[in-house]
Scaffold this motif. Structure first.
Motif: not given
Length: 110
Positions: A104-109
């Motif tokens: 989730r964190r990677e997808a939003t970066q």
């Protein structure tokens, strides 16, 4: 007298083909630094995150049917087991929570 210039020979990196196995890809990325591959233009960052967001949304409606095996040091495994026990969840549940949160964190970066 002529001065001879010595150029450091650029090492050619052999990139795995489209039909490379997971083992071949793993070996490649174990031997090569991602930042160096980006600098050399061998890899590039895909700015399009739309497919990642779609996959995260799909994830919530799917059962856990696929298995992923990874190798970690024995100490890391013991530490994960202790953390899972402290949180009163199964080891696989805790690791799955970490993986999903990281995705989730990677997808939003950017």
């Amino acid at each position: 007298m002529k001065a001879t210039k010595t150029k450091k020979a650029a090492t050619r990196i052999r990139v795995p083909g489209k039909d490379a196995s997971y083992s071949e890809l793993s070996d490649f990325f174990d031997r090569h630094d991602g930042a160096d591959l980006l600098d050399r233009g061998i890899m590039e960052i895909d700015p399009d995150r739309e497919d990642l967001e779609r996959m995260l949304l799909e994830y919530w409606g799917q059962p856990n049917t696929k298995q992923l095996n990874i190798r970690i040091p024995a100490t890391a495994k013991r530490m994960i087991e202790r953390l899972a026990k402290r949180k009163t969840v199964e080891v696989s549940t805790l690791v799955r929570m970490w993986v999903i949160e990281s995705m989730r964190r990677e997808a939003t970066q950017p």
